[in-house]
Design a protein around this motif. Structure first.
Motif, short mmCIF file in Angstrom:
data_model
loop_
_atom_site.label_atom_id
_atom_site.label_comp_id
_atom_site.label_asym_id
_atom_site.label_seq_id
_atom_site.Cartn_x
_atom_site.Cartn_y
_atom_site.Cartn_z
N TYR A 91 53.61 18.20 5.93
CA TYR A 91 54.43 18.78 4.86
C TYR A 91 55.91 18.92 5.25
O TYR A 91 56.64 19.71 4.66
CB TYR A 91 53.87 20.14 4.42
N GLU A 92 56.35 18.13 6.23
CA GLU A 92 57.73 18.24 6.68
C GLU A 92 58.59 17.03 6.31
O GLU A 92 59.81 17.10 6.39
CB GLU A 92 57.79 18.41 8.20
N LEU A 93 57.97 15.92 5.94
CA LEU A 93 58.72 14.67 5.78
C LEU A 93 59.13 14.39 4.34
O LEU A 93 58.40 14.70 3.39
CB LEU A 93 57.90 13.49 6.31
N PHE A 94 60.30 13.79 4.22
CA PHE A 94 60.82 13.32 2.95
C PHE A 94 61.08 11.82 3.08
O PHE A 94 61.44 11.34 4.16
CB PHE A 94 62.12 14.05 2.57
N VAL A 95 60.88 11.09 1.99
CA VAL A 95 61.19 9.66 2.00
C VAL A 95 62.68 9.50 1.81
O VAL A 95 63.24 9.87 0.77
CB VAL A 95 60.42 8.90 0.90
N GLU A 96 63.33 8.97 2.83
CA GLU A 96 64.79 8.80 2.79
C GLU A 96 65.19 7.45 2.20
O GLU A 96 66.24 7.31 1.58
CB GLU A 96 65.35 8.96 4.20
N PHE A 97 64.34 6.44 2.37
CA PHE A 97 64.65 5.09 1.86
C PHE A 97 63.36 4.33 1.62
O PHE A 97 62.42 4.41 2.41
CB PHE A 97 65.50 4.31 2.88
N THR A 98 63.33 3.60 0.51
CA THR A 98 62.22 2.70 0.20
C THR A 98 62.81 1.37 -0.26
O THR A 98 63.64 1.34 -1.18
CB THR A 98 61.34 3.25 -0.94
N GLY A 99 62.39 0.27 0.36
CA GLY A 99 62.93 -1.02 -0.06
C GLY A 99 62.04 -2.19 0.30
O GLY A 99 61.33 -2.16 1.31
#
Length: 402
Positions: free
Chosen positions: A78-86
């Motif tokens: 529950y700590e991570l965020f998606v910073e980039f998707t490509g």
């Protein structure tokens, strides 16, 4: 779970081959010139900006599953965020020397990476093997459906061999513990603007809208003059035997025409031609035409069973039309051989030496519309939940029906 000195996780067959093919279709029909030489990319924000927001739907569950896997393996629930998707394509000549992803100050926010391979080494491309400088596994041979996760620090110094032939395609995600780098709020804001006033009965509202032509011109340093190189969308059509023809008569184009005139033509109505035949179904622009061809190539074998009763609107090309087709090719494909080097993998071309027929292609037009409409519907059902939660995630079917 204990983490080794060089924490990295390999997930074999994480994605189905069908899903890999779907993401490959999205990349090939939507990508722009990328962030490093001989690389092409498609970000979620680019899909939204070009009226292709519906194509983010197949990617959403993958993001969610990968984030959960990363949190579990690296011990940060529950700590991570998606910073980039490509989506990213590496073509002939692309490579990376030894480097660490934390040695660039502007990327310090990145904690973990996930690379999903969408096609396979020695089948779809040659070269492109991933190497870690230290630790095990040391070498990653890309295979469709596999995923490699690793830390974005000096424990994961890595390189990628030069691509010798073909096109190496991945879905790449970066994760951060810093909520200020979460890409979801920005994407939701862009989606909200894109969906304003949308009426789901008007399918044409979701036909693609190309960006500036310099985003599609290769090599990018020639995009200011367009005197050499090629438009990557026309290049992809070319390697599979398709040409473009303007739906309406246009003024004469030459190599010295402004980028505005070039963009105006490729952004306007077009027809597709192949082997002295003209398919008289109108496409809204070059991106619409390319999506249809890539969809046809993706769904070819399924479409063979759905051609009953389909009558294609095809006519022989006249000499005047052939002259116009050749003239447009000289404008947008100044270097056909270069396009074939990047997009015409010899094995792929050999595999596509099928009995092409316009009947099946005509069936693909209807199937593409059904496919896009389905994705549009899913997107519209999800967006209110995303706005409320300021997060992009898979909504349970029961909640969608409420």
């Amino acid at each position: 779970m204990s983490i080794t000195k060089h924490p990295r996780l390999i997930l074999h067959n994480f994605l189905s081959l069908d899903l890999c093919k779907e993401l490959e279709f999205i990349q090939k029909s939507c990508c722009t010139v990328g962030y490093r030489p001989n690389v092409f990319s498609t970000t979620l924000s680019h899909l939204i900006a070009t009226n292709c927001a519906h194509f983010i739907m197949p990617i959403i569950p993958i993001r969610e599953r990968l984030r959960e896997k990363a949190e579990e393996y690296f011990g940060c629930q529950y700590e991570l965020f998606v910073e980039f998707t490509g989506l990213i394509s590496w073509c002939r000549g692309a490579s990376i020397g030894w480097h660490s992803d934390d040695n660039r100050p502007y990327l310090k926010q990145r904690d973990f990476a996930a690379v999903c391979y969408l096609n396979s080494y020695d089948v779809d491309f040659k070269g492109g093997i991933f190497h870690f400088k230290d630790g095990e596994p040391a070498d990653i041979v890309p295979m469709a459906g596999d995923v490699i996760m690793y830390t974005a620090d000096d424990q994961s110094i890595h390189s990628v061999d030069e691509i010798i032939e073909g096109e190496r395609i991945t879905l790449t995600l970066w994760f951060s513990r810093d909520a200020s780098y979460d890409e979801d709020p920005k994407l939701i804001s862009s989606l909200s603007q894109a969906l304003l006033g949308f009426v789901d009965s008007k399918l044409h509202s979701y036909l693609p809208m190309p960006g500036s032509i310099n985003m599609y011109w290769f090599p990018p340093d020639e995009a200011s003059s367009f005197l050499s190189g090629f438009d990557i969308r026309c290049g992809r059509l070319h390697v599979f035997g398709f040409d473009i023809y303007p739906f309406q008569e246009t003024c004469h184009l030459s190599a010295s025409d402004s980028s505005y005139n070039l963009l105006e033509l490729l952004s306007g109505p077009l027809l597709l031609a192949r082997e002295s035949k003209l398919f008289e179904t109108q496409f809204r622009n070059i991106m619409h035409a390319l999506q249809m061809v890539e969809f046809y190539l993706w769904k070819l074998f399924n479409l063979k069973a759905k051609v009953k009763g389909t009558t294609p609107n095809v006519t022989p090309t006249s000499q005047t039309q052939k002259t116009e087709i050749d003239r447009l090719k000289s404008v947008f494909l100044k270097d056909c051989q270069l396009a074939e080097v990047f997009f015409g993998h010899s094995r792929t071309i050999k595999d596509m030496e099928y009995e092409f027929d316009w009947v099946t292609f005509s069936a693909a037009v209807h199937e593409w519309e059904c496919y896009v409409f389905k994705l549009q519907k899913e997107l519209l059902l999800h967006i209110s939940h995303w706005r409320t939660n300021r997060s992009i995630f898979c909504v349970p079917i029961g909640d969608l029906e409420d």
